[in-house]
Structures are given as structure tokens and as C-alpha cells.
Design an enzyme around this catalytic site. Sequence first.
Site, PDB file in Angstrom:
ATOM      1  CE  LYS A  22     -41.654  10.766  -3.072  1.00  0.00           C
ATOM      2  NZ  LYS A  22     -40.206  10.555  -3.167  1.00  0.00           N
ATOM      3  CG  ASN A  23     -40.229   6.601  -3.075  1.00  0.00           C
ATOM      4  OD1 ASN A  23     -40.149   7.705  -3.598  1.00  0.00           O
ATOM      5  ND2 ASN A  23     -39.995   6.397  -1.786  1.00  0.00           N
ATOM      6  CB  CYS A 116     -31.051  15.517   1.457  1.00  0.00           C
ATOM      7  SG  CYS A 116     -31.762  14.077   2.183  1.00  0.00           S
ATOM      8  NE  ARG A 121     -31.267   9.962   1.179  1.00  0.00           N
ATOM      9  CZ  ARG A 121     -32.501  10.190   0.724  1.00  0.00           C
ATOM     10  NH1 ARG A 121     -33.056  11.361   0.885  1.00  0.00           N
ATOM     11  NH2 ARG A 121     -33.173   9.244   0.120  1.00  0.00           N
ATOM     12  CG  ASP A 304     -39.972   6.877   3.201  1.00  0.00           C
ATOM     13  OD1 ASP A 304     -38.980   7.420   3.714  1.00  0.00           O
ATOM     14  OD2 ASP A 304     -40.047   6.616   1.988  1.00  0.00           O
ATOM     15  NE  ARG A 396     -39.053  16.247  -2.942  1.00  0.00           N
ATOM     16  CZ  ARG A 396     -38.150  15.574  -2.240  1.00  0.00           C
ATOM     17  NH1 ARG A 396     -37.653  16.085  -1.151  1.00  0.00           N
ATOM     18  NH2 ARG A 396     -37.730  14.392  -2.644  1.00  0.00           N
TER      19      ARG A 396
HETATM   20  C1  UD1 Z   1     -35.316   5.305  -0.892  1.00  0.00           C
HETATM   21  C2  UD1 Z   1     -36.603   6.103  -0.910  1.00  0.00           C
HETATM   22  C3  UD1 Z   1     -36.797   6.807   0.417  1.00  0.00           C
HETATM   23  C4  UD1 Z   1     -36.714   5.818   1.563  1.00  0.00           C
HETATM   24  C5  UD1 Z   1     -35.453   4.980   1.473  1.00  0.00           C
HETATM   25  C6  UD1 Z   1     -35.380   3.860   2.506  1.00  0.00           C
HETATM   26  C7  UD1 Z   1     -36.856   6.754  -3.228  1.00  0.00           C
HETATM   27  C8  UD1 Z   1     -36.854   7.875  -4.222  1.00  0.00           C
HETATM   28  N1  UD1 Z   1     -36.534   7.095  -1.966  1.00  0.00           N
HETATM   29  O1  UD1 Z   1     -34.239   6.233  -0.729  1.00  0.00           O
HETATM   30  O2  UD1 Z   1     -38.077   7.433   0.410  1.00  0.00           O
HETATM   31  O3  UD1 Z   1     -36.711   6.531   2.780  1.00  0.00           O
HETATM   32  O4  UD1 Z   1     -35.352   4.370   0.176  1.00  0.00           O
HETATM   33  O5  UD1 Z   1     -36.489   3.041   2.402  1.00  0.00           O
HETATM   34  O6  UD1 Z   1     -37.178   5.624  -3.538  1.00  0.00           O
HETATM   35  N2  UD1 Z   1     -26.563   4.197   1.591  1.00  0.00           N
HETATM   36  C9  UD1 Z   1     -25.185   4.157   1.542  1.00  0.00           C
HETATM   37  N3  UD1 Z   1     -24.589   4.044   0.319  1.00  0.00           N
HETATM   38  C10 UD1 Z   1     -25.309   3.978  -0.848  1.00  0.00           C
HETATM   39  C11 UD1 Z   1     -26.706   4.010  -0.766  1.00  0.00           C
HETATM   40  C12 UD1 Z   1     -27.309   4.121   0.464  1.00  0.00           C
HETATM   41  O7  UD1 Z   1     -24.507   4.232   2.573  1.00  0.00           O
HETATM   42  O8  UD1 Z   1     -24.693   3.882  -1.918  1.00  0.00           O
HETATM   43  C13 UD1 Z   1     -27.239   4.369   2.908  1.00  0.00           C
HETATM   44  C14 UD1 Z   1     -27.988   5.700   2.986  1.00  0.00           C
HETATM   45  O9  UD1 Z   1     -27.156   6.757   3.355  1.00  0.00           O
HETATM   46  C15 UD1 Z   1     -29.038   5.390   4.018  1.00  0.00           C
HETATM   47  C16 UD1 Z   1     -29.354   3.911   3.769  1.00  0.00           C
HETATM   48  O10 UD1 Z   1     -28.241   3.390   3.041  1.00  0.00           O
HETATM   49  O11 UD1 Z   1     -28.534   5.553   5.303  1.00  0.00           O
HETATM   50  C17 UD1 Z   1     -30.627   3.666   3.007  1.00  0.00           C
HETATM   51  O12 UD1 Z   1     -30.586   4.322   1.770  1.00  0.00           O
HETATM   52  P1  UD1 Z   1     -31.346   3.790   0.480  1.00  0.00           P
HETATM   53  O13 UD1 Z   1     -32.055   2.517   0.787  1.00  0.00           O
HETATM   54  O14 UD1 Z   1     -30.393   3.811  -0.658  1.00  0.00           O
HETATM   55  O15 UD1 Z   1     -32.426   4.926   0.285  1.00  0.00           O
HETATM   56  P2  UD1 Z   1     -32.739   5.753  -1.017  1.00  0.00           P
HETATM   57  O16 UD1 Z   1     -32.744   4.867  -2.204  1.00  0.00           O
HETATM   58  O17 UD1 Z   1     -31.900   6.979  -1.040  1.00  0.00           O
END
Ligand code: UD1
Length: 418
Positions: A22-23, A116, A121, A304, A396
Site C-alpha cells: 500500500k505505502n 489523526c 502529524r 507499523d 484501508r
Molecule cells: C508513513 C507511512 C506510515 C508509517 C510512517 C512511518 C504512508 C502512507 N504512511 O507515514 O504507515 O507509519 O511513514 O514509517 O506511507 N513529521 C513531522 N513533520 C513532517 C513530516 C513528519 O514532524 O513534515 C513527523 C510525524 O509527525 C511523525 C514522524 O515525523 O511523528 C514520522 O512521520 P513520517 O515518516 O512523515 O510518516 P508518514 O509519511 O506520515
Amino acid sequence: MDKLVIAGGARLTGEVEVSGAKNAALPILAASLLCNEKVNLKNLPQLCDITTMFKVLDILGVKSCETEEEISIHPEGIDNFEAPYDLVKQMRASILVLGPLLGRFGKARVSLPGGCAIGSRPIDLHLKGLERLGTEIRIEGGYIEAKATRLKGNEIYLDFPSVGATLNLIMAATLAEGETIIEEAAKEPEVVDLISFLNTMGAKIEGAGGDRLQITGVKELRGGTYKIIPDRIEAGTFMVAATITQGEILVKGANIEHLGAVVTKLEELGASIEKEADGICVASREIRHPIEIKTMPHPGFPTDMQAQFMALATITPGTSIITETIFENRFMHVSELNRMGADIIVEGNSAIIKGASRLFGASVMATDLRASAALVLAGLIAEGTTEVLRVYHLDRGYERIEEKLSRLGANIWRKKDE
Ligand code: UD1
């Protein structure tokens, strides 16, 4: 709303096929916006999140058609640059259209995703990185309004190796003028798969799987055919299912190179893991040792998989400790597992799990995707019947999970929740 009903106690044995990731599929679908010819994708999982991404693409003017083998995507006629709140609120990953829309058309209007169930996030790293590439960004009425004439390559340093920010910035930089360097990039297999897709379509990206990515902008991307990698989290969930039920499962299609930390922790618990030609075989007779897990960016232990391992730790002798370092609120499954007889307390960002010999069936409520998977795993070993409510979270991210588990011998079925 559907629920899953599980009569616990069956030992799971046999073979199960892993679906496409999915990701990886979500960013690759978004990246098709960068191409100006037809893109054929194979191994796309049939999941609600994928349907939502197709709805986003459709609104932007991308047509798609499906055969049994693949889905063809036609990004030639894009005529809209807005991802509306209605869809973004259903799925945060809709934010991934921001980078490619900007990269190809120099404009995008995307609803801010908001928080969420697992944390606040923010997307500050996405936006700061896009600004480094020359984007002008305004936040207005809950939307990100972004524009640029043509993006210009630059050096970007990520304060944290965010998966989403890395994906968005790679896509934005692909058609930018000159060279972009992303330092402290995410190294997840899904990031590597996006890069491999883009390179297949004509991009010039080096360093996949490392901290430093080097993207040399190209004028355009062509179309082509690409097969998405297997889902390492779905594979890991079935590996836990084999271990928790003291069964034996061949997880077909699983790539052991994507699952290093998961394999190590299952072996520490006492499971035996073999790499086979067509997947990974997991066998378990006795769960012997408690575990200590700390979630980390890849190649560390994936956040995850944290909830699924917590279900496993509830019946592991001794005291296990699971520390969540990626998301601030990812222990929503704790209280539900405790309702099934588990003994877990949360202290700060650690859960302390005292292993008991039994869990008991109960009605439990899923709060997010992986928490739901943990409750299903707990239901597989609980005495009596477990009902997992709000199955839409599971849908999902897991393709036909109850069918796959049934074929392995689980007593599980889907019911309408009256
Ligand atoms: C993706 C995955 C999710 C997985 C996560 C971590 C998808 C659709 N989802 O989510 O399943 O759990 O990676 O492996 O691929 N953060 C910030 N600022 C930002 C971006 C992130 O502070 O601009 C923080 C987030 O709040 C979180 C951490 O960084 O605490 C990790 O987030 P991130 O790696 O971006 O996860 P996602 O891409 O949202």
C-alpha cells in the site's frame, strides 16, 4: 459498518500470498502525475486507500482502466490542480499529489490533512523542502496554495527522515531545473520503490536506500510498466500470526531484505524463520523470551509493526517493553488489549507488557489500521469469541484479511454490525 468475528484457538498453517505494498502504491500512483504518457501498474493491492487515491487522480483529470493483470493510468489530460478536503480527510496520503503537481505544472492547491488518531502529524518538512526548491506557499482556508514557475534544484536537509516528506520532495525535484540533494532522507523500501519507478520512467535519481539522495532534474518523464513491491507490513503481520498461534506459515512473496528488524525480533521470541525461494517460512512451537522493541526509521523496527508485536507480547512469558519513538499517540490498542485480559501499562512513550498465558474474547474497537491488526491477532489466540468493530480501518491496509486468515485455518468471518 462491518465487524470481524473470531473464534480463537486455531493454529494457523499453510501458505498465504502477500499483496502489493500500500505505502509504495500510493506514492507511485501520485508520481504517475509526473508522466506524460500512459503508465501501467502491476501488483496494486485492492484496498480502500488505493480507491481513495484513484478518486484524487480522477478529480485531477487522470483516467484509469483496469484489466485482470494491471491498471493503466492516463495522466495526459490533467486539467485540475486541487485535492479537496473531502478526499484528503479520508486519507492523509493524498498530500502526496502536492510534489508531483508542483513539479510538472508549477501549481497545486491541496487541503491540509490535519492530525489523526496516532498523532498530530505536521507536514512542515514537506513545505520547508518545497520552499527550498523555489515554491511560494500560502496557507488559506485550510488549503496549501503552492506555486512556482519552474522548480529549481537545491540542497535540502531534513530534520527527521520523514517518509512522506522524502516522497513529496523526490517527486517535486524529478522535473526541477538542476540538481537536488536530500540529506537525511528516509530509507524505507517504499521510498526505494518510488525511486525505482521514477528511474524506470526516465528520472535520474541516485542514492536510493541511503541517507543522501541526488536528483538530477529531467525535462519530462515517459510512460511505462512497473510492478509494485510486496507489502512488508502485511507480510510481517502474517509472520506474527504464525508465531502467536504457534503455527507454521509460508508467507509467499515476502522479501526478507525488507523485514530485517521484524525477523530478528521474532527469532528472539523463539520463532524459527527460513528464507525460501518464494517467500519466508515462519514456524513457532513455543514463545519463550520477552522482547524489547524501540520503533525507529528504517532499517530500525517499523512503527507499523509495533501494535502487532504488542499482541504477541501479551502471551510471552516475562516482561516485554515496547517504546514508540515515531508517533506520539500510537498506544490506542493498549486499553483494548487489556479488555481482553492483557496486563499492559503505559509509561511515557513505553508500554510495559507482563506476559500472561491467556487472553479472553471480547468486543473491541479498532482505532487505526495497525491497532486493528493487533486486535485480530489477539482474537486468534483468545479463549472464546472476539468481535473487532470498525473494520474499515483494517480494510484501508489489508486486502481480504479474513479470507487469507480463514485459508490458514482461522475461524474468522465478517458480519454487518447492526
Ligand atoms: C508513513 C507511512 C506510515 C508509517 C510512517 C512511518 C504512508 C502512507 N504512511 O507515514 O504507515 O507509519 O511513514 O514509517 O506511507 N513529521 C513531522 N513533520 C513532517 C513530516 C513528519 O514532524 O513534515 C513527523 C510525524 O509527525 C511523525 C514522524 O515525523 O511523528 C514520522 O512521520 P513520517 O515518516 O512523515 O510518516 P508518514 O509519511 O506520515
